[in-house]
Design a protein around this motif. Structure first.
Motif, PDB file in Angstrom:
ATOM      1  N   SER A 178       0.738  -1.273   0.079  1.00 46.25           N
ATOM      2  CA  SER A 178       0.099  -0.125  -0.195  1.00 46.25           C
ATOM      3  C   SER A 178       0.890   1.282  -0.228  1.00 46.25           C
ATOM      4  N   PHE A 179       0.611   2.031  -0.767  1.00 41.66           N
ATOM      5  CA  PHE A 179       1.120   3.581  -0.876  1.00 41.66           C
ATOM      6  C   PHE A 179       0.153   4.583  -0.294  1.00 41.66           C
ATOM      7  N   SER A 180       0.547   5.617   0.509  1.00 44.25           N
ATOM      8  CA  SER A 180      -0.311   6.288   1.013  1.00 44.25           C
ATOM      9  C   SER A 180       0.170   7.646   1.154  1.00 44.25           C
ATOM     10  N   THR A 181      -0.448   8.668   1.629  1.00 43.02           N
ATOM     11  CA  THR A 181      -0.131  10.012   1.952  1.00 43.02           C
ATOM     12  C   THR A 181       0.099  10.080   3.337  1.00 43.02           C
ATOM     13  N   LYS A 182       0.568  11.254   4.022  1.00 35.54           N
ATOM     14  CA  LYS A 182       0.703  11.259   5.463  1.00 35.54           C
ATOM     15  C   LYS A 182      -0.444  11.069   6.184  1.00 35.54           C
ATOM     16  N   ALA A 183      -0.343  10.477   7.312  1.00 31.85           N
ATOM     17  CA  ALA A 183      -1.512  10.409   8.174  1.00 31.85           C
ATOM     18  C   ALA A 183      -1.871  11.583   8.892  1.00 31.85           C
ATOM     19  N   LEU A 231       3.598  13.740   0.884  1.00 34.16           N
ATOM     20  CA  LEU A 231       2.273  14.743   0.662  1.00 34.16           C
ATOM     21  C   LEU A 231       1.381  14.531   2.052  1.00 34.16           C
ATOM     22  N   ASP A 232       0.746  15.781   2.316  1.00 32.21           N
ATOM     23  CA  ASP A 232      -0.214  15.859   3.214  1.00 32.21           C
ATOM     24  C   ASP A 232      -1.429  14.918   3.344  1.00 32.21           C
ATOM     25  N   PHE A 233      -1.938  14.522   4.215  1.00 36.42           N
ATOM     26  CA  PHE A 233      -3.020  13.611   4.371  1.00 36.42           C
ATOM     27  C   PHE A 233      -4.278  14.141   3.394  1.00 36.42           C
ATOM     28  N   ASN A 234      -4.452  15.347   3.056  1.00 29.62           N
ATOM     29  CA  ASN A 234      -5.655  15.833   2.301  1.00 29.62           C
ATOM     30  C   ASN A 234      -5.311  16.235   1.162  1.00 29.62           C
ATOM     31  N   ALA A 235      -3.891  16.289   0.734  1.00 24.59           N
ATOM     32  CA  ALA A 235      -3.271  16.608  -0.830  1.00 24.59           C
ATOM     33  C   ALA A 235      -3.870  15.638  -1.709  1.00 24.59           C
ATOM     34  N   ASP A 236      -4.195  16.471  -2.900  1.00 23.04           N
ATOM     35  CA  ASP A 236      -4.458  15.679  -4.180  1.00 23.04           C
ATOM     36  C   ASP A 236      -3.208  15.015  -4.729  1.00 23.04           C
ATOM     37  N   VAL A 237      -3.170  13.715  -5.092  1.00 26.22           N
ATOM     38  CA  VAL A 237      -1.817  13.301  -5.763  1.00 26.22           C
ATOM     39  C   VAL A 237      -1.771  13.490  -7.006  1.00 26.22           C
ATOM     40  N   ALA A 284      10.142   6.629   0.989  1.00 25.76           N
ATOM     41  CA  ALA A 284       9.884   5.476   1.957  1.00 25.76           C
ATOM     42  C   ALA A 284      10.274   6.116   3.558  1.00 25.76           C
ATOM     43  N   THR A 285       9.584   5.837   4.571  1.00 24.26           N
ATOM     44  CA  THR A 285       9.922   6.227   5.628  1.00 24.26           C
ATOM     45  C   THR A 285       9.781   5.166   6.751  1.00 24.26           C
ATOM     46  N   THR A 286      10.229   5.264   7.741  1.00 26.82           N
ATOM     47  CA  THR A 286       9.747   3.942   8.870  1.00 26.82           C
ATOM     48  C   THR A 286       9.477   5.011  10.100  1.00 26.82           C
ATOM     49  N   TYR A 287       8.688   4.120  11.176  1.00 28.61           N
ATOM     50  CA  TYR A 287       8.288   4.770  12.227  1.00 28.61           C
ATOM     51  C   TYR A 287       8.106   3.639  13.166  1.00 28.61           C
ATOM     52  N   VAL A 288       8.177   3.922  14.527  1.00 24.42           N
ATOM     53  CA  VAL A 288       7.782   2.725  15.506  1.00 24.42           C
ATOM     54  C   VAL A 288       6.142   2.973  15.785  1.00 24.42           C
ATOM     55  N   LEU A 326       5.435   3.793   2.688  1.00 29.97           N
ATOM     56  CA  LEU A 326       5.596   4.073   1.356  1.00 29.97           C
ATOM     57  C   LEU A 326       4.412   5.206   1.003  1.00 29.97           C
ATOM     58  N   ASN A 327       5.237   6.333   0.754  1.00 27.03           N
ATOM     59  CA  ASN A 327       4.431   7.688   0.836  1.00 27.03           C
ATOM     60  C   ASN A 327       4.383   8.068  -0.831  1.00 27.03           C
TER      61      ASN A 327
END
Length: 148
Positions: free
Chosen positions: A24-29, A73-79, A122-126, A137-138
């Motif tokens: 899955s690819f997504s924008t920022k939560a 991208l921000d969570f509400n941004a258009d891709v 690509a970013t990682t978080y705990v 994956l952003n």
């Protein structure tokens, strides 16, 4: 693909976002308020390219994608979705100016079984729940190359 990300982030294992067995690819939560008025963010590190941006860069010098796209991208941004059907794209030269080089994809939803290029970071978080390192994956842009 997982081996490459584990190597890049120096992790033995990463959990990824899957949807029905697909990566899955997504924008920022959307940020969550912590009660202090400050949004809580859990990104712990991003993979940075060793390539440096230089004003003296020649045509064969690669430029990192973050020089012309935000890392997420921000969570509400258009891709941005670009239409490359029937066009020639030189990814080394055209990435910095996709919006000038390619028209937007205006056919509505990208059809199932289309051929597309997904630009992402690509970013990682705990994870707050289990403390495991998660891979995010952003999505930054999509280039539709062919449709059925």
């Amino acid at each position: 693909m997982s081996a490459v990300f584990c190597m890049a982030f120096h992790e033995k294992a990463l959990n990824a976002q899957l949807s029905q067995h697909d990566l899955s690819f997504s924008t920022k939560a959307q940020s969550v308020e912590t009660g202090t008025g400050t949004p809580q963010r859990k990104v712990i590190r991003t993979f940075k390219s060793p390539v440096k941006v230089s004003s003296q860069a020649g045509p064969s010098t690669p430029t990192p994608i973050t020089a012309f796209f935000p890392p997420v991208l921000d969570f509400n941004a258009d891709v941005p979705i670009y239409d490359a059907r029937g066009k020639t794209v030189d990814y080394q030269k055209d990435l910095p100016a996709l919006a000038k080089k390619l028209p937007p994809f205006t056919d509505g939803e990208v059809p199932v079984d289309s051929f597309a290029v997904v630009g992402y970071s690509a970013t990682t978080y705990v994870s707050g729940g289990d403390g495991k390192v998660q891979l995010s994956l952003n999505v930054l842009f999509v280039i539709v190359v062919g449709t059925p």
